[in-house]
Scaffold this active site. Structure first.
Site, short mmCIF file in Angstrom:
data_model
loop_
_atom_site.label_atom_id
_atom_site.label_comp_id
_atom_site.label_asym_id
_atom_site.label_seq_id
_atom_site.Cartn_x
_atom_site.Cartn_y
_atom_site.Cartn_z
N ARG A 185 10.89 41.22 -17.26
CA ARG A 185 9.70 41.62 -16.56
C ARG A 185 9.62 43.12 -16.55
O ARG A 185 8.79 43.98 -16.54
CB ARG A 185 9.62 41.21 -14.95
CG ARG A 185 9.20 39.65 -15.10
CD ARG A 185 9.12 39.42 -13.36
NE ARG A 185 8.93 37.62 -13.34
CZ ARG A 185 8.67 37.01 -12.33
NH1 ARG A 185 9.01 37.54 -11.06
NH2 ARG A 185 8.45 35.96 -12.18
N THR A 234 -0.30 27.84 -12.03
CA THR A 234 1.35 28.37 -11.26
C THR A 234 1.28 28.78 -9.94
O THR A 234 2.09 28.49 -9.14
CB THR A 234 1.75 29.36 -12.32
OG1 THR A 234 1.93 28.53 -13.78
CG2 THR A 234 3.18 29.90 -12.06
N VAL A 244 -1.51 27.29 -19.81
CA VAL A 244 -1.58 28.57 -20.37
C VAL A 244 -0.85 28.82 -21.38
O VAL A 244 -1.37 29.49 -22.71
CB VAL A 244 -1.44 29.68 -19.32
CG1 VAL A 244 -1.04 31.06 -19.90
CG2 VAL A 244 -2.56 29.58 -18.16
N GLY A 288 -0.23 26.70 -23.69
CA GLY A 288 -0.80 25.82 -24.74
C GLY A 288 -1.95 26.84 -25.16
O GLY A 288 -1.95 26.87 -26.51
N GLU A 308 13.40 65.49 -27.89
CA GLU A 308 14.14 66.46 -28.68
C GLU A 308 13.98 67.65 -28.07
O GLU A 308 14.74 68.66 -28.26
CB GLU A 308 13.57 66.35 -29.96
CG GLU A 308 11.94 66.40 -30.26
CD GLU A 308 11.28 64.73 -30.52
OE1 GLU A 308 11.60 64.06 -29.34
OE2 GLU A 308 10.80 64.55 -31.25
N GLU A 366 4.14 34.00 -18.52
CA GLU A 366 5.10 33.07 -17.83
C GLU A 366 4.56 31.80 -17.39
O GLU A 366 4.57 31.48 -16.29
CB GLU A 366 5.75 33.81 -16.55
CG GLU A 366 6.85 34.81 -16.67
CD GLU A 366 7.97 35.27 -15.76
OE1 GLU A 366 8.05 34.04 -15.04
OE2 GLU A 366 8.13 36.39 -15.73
N TRP A 384 14.66 25.68 -9.90
CA TRP A 384 15.30 24.34 -10.14
C TRP A 384 15.85 24.31 -11.57
O TRP A 384 16.90 23.79 -11.85
CB TRP A 384 14.08 23.33 -9.78
CG TRP A 384 14.84 21.81 -10.32
CD1 TRP A 384 15.39 21.14 -9.41
CD2 TRP A 384 14.69 21.36 -11.53
NE1 TRP A 384 15.78 19.95 -10.07
CE2 TRP A 384 15.28 20.14 -11.53
CE3 TRP A 384 13.88 21.44 -12.54
CZ2 TRP A 384 15.37 19.24 -12.33
CZ3 TRP A 384 14.03 20.76 -13.80
CH2 TRP A 384 14.63 19.47 -13.59
N1 LIG Z 1 9.62 26.67 -15.85
C1 LIG Z 1 8.78 27.62 -16.25
O1 LIG Z 1 9.35 28.39 -16.84
C2 LIG Z 1 7.41 27.44 -15.58
C3 LIG Z 1 6.70 28.73 -15.49
C4 LIG Z 1 5.33 28.61 -14.91
C5 LIG Z 1 4.81 27.58 -14.28
N2 LIG Z 1 5.58 26.37 -14.32
C6 LIG Z 1 5.04 25.01 -13.92
O2 LIG Z 1 3.86 24.82 -14.40
C7 LIG Z 1 3.00 24.11 -13.59
C8 LIG Z 1 1.89 24.68 -13.61
O3 LIG Z 1 1.18 24.46 -15.01
P1 LIG Z 1 -0.40 24.26 -15.06
O4 LIG Z 1 -0.47 23.87 -16.72
O5 LIG Z 1 -0.76 23.14 -13.98
O6 LIG Z 1 -1.13 25.45 -14.69
P2 LIG Z 1 -1.30 26.98 -15.54
O7 LIG Z 1 -1.11 26.85 -16.89
O8 LIG Z 1 -0.31 27.91 -14.62
O9 LIG Z 1 -2.54 27.30 -15.05
C9 LIG Z 1 -3.60 26.74 -15.75
C10 LIG Z 1 -5.03 27.16 -15.22
O10 LIG Z 1 -5.29 28.38 -15.28
C11 LIG Z 1 -6.75 28.54 -15.34
N3 LIG Z 1 -7.10 29.22 -16.59
C12 LIG Z 1 -7.89 30.31 -16.79
N4 LIG Z 1 -8.18 30.65 -17.70
C13 LIG Z 1 -7.42 29.91 -18.78
C14 LIG Z 1 -7.20 29.87 -20.19
N5 LIG Z 1 -7.64 31.02 -20.84
N6 LIG Z 1 -6.25 28.99 -20.64
C15 LIG Z 1 -5.35 28.23 -19.90
N7 LIG Z 1 -5.79 28.14 -18.32
C16 LIG Z 1 -6.62 29.00 -17.83
C17 LIG Z 1 -7.10 27.18 -15.39
O11 LIG Z 1 -7.83 26.78 -14.45
P3 LIG Z 1 -9.30 26.92 -13.95
O12 LIG Z 1 -10.07 26.29 -14.92
O13 LIG Z 1 -9.55 26.73 -12.52
O14 LIG Z 1 -9.33 28.73 -14.19
C18 LIG Z 1 -6.06 26.37 -15.78
O15 LIG Z 1 -6.09 24.76 -15.26
C19 LIG Z 1 3.69 24.20 -12.38
O16 LIG Z 1 4.19 22.90 -12.04
C20 LIG Z 1 4.63 25.28 -12.47
O17 LIG Z 1 5.90 25.05 -11.45
C21 LIG Z 1 6.88 26.37 -14.98
#
Ligand SMILES: NC(=O)c1ccc[n+]([C@@H]2O[C@H](COP(=O)([O-])OP(=O)(O)OC[C@H]3O[C@@H](n4cnc5c(N)ncnc54)[C@H](OP(=O)(O)O)[C@@H]3O)[C@@H](O)[C@H]2O)c1
Length: 392
Positions: free
Chosen positions: A203, A215, A327, A329, A57, A322, A189
């Site tokens: 973003r 991720t 994460v 969950g 303003e 993201e 993909w």
């Molecule tokens: N389509 C989409 O929009 C999208 C986006 C992102 C990812 N993705 C896919 O998701 C997959 C990865 O998922 P993901 O479940 O394996 O991994 P994530 O959710 O990316 O990461 C999980 C990891 O983060 C760490 N972490 C640290 N603090 C946490 C907390 N408070 N809560 C949860 N996790 C925590 C843990 O490892 P530590 O225990 O070692 O800390 C856990 O194993 C990939 O295949 C990727 O391509 C898809």
């Protein structure tokens, strides 16, 4: 006397001007102002940016000069009645002889809400509030959440197939990624180009992006704002990584080391101060990455609620999660999510090992309200709220 539709036209213009502050106003609100004279001519406009210091303003008054006398101010947010980084805007409006103020909404800051309007009315200015309020509230929902609760607005964004899968099993992913020439897997993909370009708009609207180390290990993403629009502070890239598994050779670490923008913040847990962790922490810090130890949640991982409070301390008003599944969950189970932005591609993945949108214990049904549907080429998205950002 201007008609309703004329008022709304000017308020739409004020909202447009406010939107020009996206990326430039945080941690303060987006504000746009239009001053129109009695004949309906625009005599001054303004957009607030943090670095520009002056409020919208005040910029509009400066452009209007003497023509502000007897004119109407259209603005999306209540003018300030208090001294902050700048003197009270209400005093300047009164001194300039503004006759009428038409605003969309009151200031969401409970400490000052309504005081600006009160002061203007006490000076004999006609004040009207509430037109286009819903649009104005959506625009400043990040600021509202931050200023009322000290934490950023949390948007959970995900891209998935119609059957709710965000990625195939690691084995299928390897096979598919051989056929995809560039970049991370999930983004390239699932959804098409139009939806992926829109993610960069999201973003751009956020102060921070947050992912789990899973991720980074799976996709090796950069996590930058590639909208092409200006921003005052770089998008803060936040990684949850209990035991510092973040690879030094990842694109994220390498980009942080090359650019030195102080825009990567890794949260690990304080319980495990092992020597190897200390070495990795020092290694990442030497590469320009901030590493902070925080208390663990019941799973022994960085506690998300504490992380959000910490981000609030760093003046982060909005954060976009993201994913991945783990994460997502945790974020849902710990009730930190304010809104979702879920992209769907017209694909069905099936498969036994494919990843669901969210996984983990402790999650109960969440109702998504105030839905907005968006179309991006062949894909679509559902935007909706789990909580009112203006509530407690
Ligand atoms: N389509 C989409 O929009 C999208 C986006 C992102 C990812 N993705 C896919 O998701 C997959 C990865 O998922 P993901 O479940 O394996 O991994 P994530 O959710 O990316 O990461 C999980 C990891 O983060 C760490 N972490 C640290 N603090 C946490 C907390 N408070 N809560 C949860 N996790 C925590 C843990 O490892 P530590 O225990 O070692 O800390 C856990 O194993 C990939 O295949 C990727 O391509 C898809």
């Amino acid at each position: 006397m201007p008609t309703d539709s004329v008022d709304e036209q000017f308020l739409h213009r004020a909202l447009e001007l406010a939107r020009e502050g996206i990326g430039l106003a945080s941690p303060n609100p987006y504000v746009g102002a239009v001053i129109a004279d009695a004949a309906g001519n625009v005599v001054g406009t303004g957009t607030y940016t943090y670095s520009g210091v002056k409020h919208a303003e005040i910029l509009a008054l400066a452009a209007a000069g003497n023509r502000a006398r007897g004119a109407t101010l259209y603005i999306n947010l209540e003018p300030h009645a208090h001294q902050g980084r700048t003197p009270a805007c209400t005093d300047a409006l009164i001194a300039a002889g503004i006759h009428r103020v038409v605003a969309c909404m009151a200031d969401p800051n409970p400490k000052v809400s309504g005081l600006g309007f009160e002061k203007l009315r006490a000076a004999g200015i006609h004040v009207e509030v509430g037109r286009l309020e819903e649009e104005a509230r959506r625009l400043n929902e990040g600021f509202a959440r931050y200023i009322r609760n000290g934490v950023p607005l949390v948007t959970l964004k995900s891209a998935m197939t119609l059957d709710g899968k965000i990625a195939p099993s690691p084995a299928e992913a390897r096979e598919l990624s051989d056929r995809i020439p560039t970049g991370g897997f999930s983004g390239t993909w699932i959804t098409g180009e139009v939806a992926r370009a829109h993610v960069h708009e999201l973003r751009h609207q956020n102060d921070a992006i947050l992912v789990g180390v899973g991720t980074i290990l799976a996709d090796n993403p950069l996590l930058t704002d590639r909208s092409g629009r200006a921003r005052r502070r770089p998008l803060l890239r936040v990684i949850l990584d209990s035991r510092l598994r973040l690879p030094v050779e990842s694109r994220l670490v390498q980009s942080a080391a090359a650019e030195r923008k102080n825009d990567v913040l890794v949260f690990c847990v304080s319980a495990r101060e092992q020597k190897s962790d200390e070495q990795k922490k020092a290694q990442l810090e030497a590469l320009g990455i901030r590493v902070e130890r925080v208390p663990a949640d019941t799973d022994g991982r960085p506690d998300l609620s504490g992380i959000l409070r910490r981000l609030g301390e760093l003046e982060i008003t909005s954060v976009m999660i993201e994913g991945g599944s783990t994460v997502n969950g945790t974020a849902l189970a710990s009730h930190v999510v304010d809104k979702v932005f879920l992209y769907y591609a017209p694909k069905i993945l099936g498969g036994t090992g494919s990843l669901p949108f969210a996984r983990g214990a402790g999650f109960q049904v969440a109702l998504v309200k105030r839905l907005h549907l968006h179309r991006f080429g062949e894909d679509f998205a559902v935007e909706g709220y789990l909580r009112d950002p203006y509530g407690e």
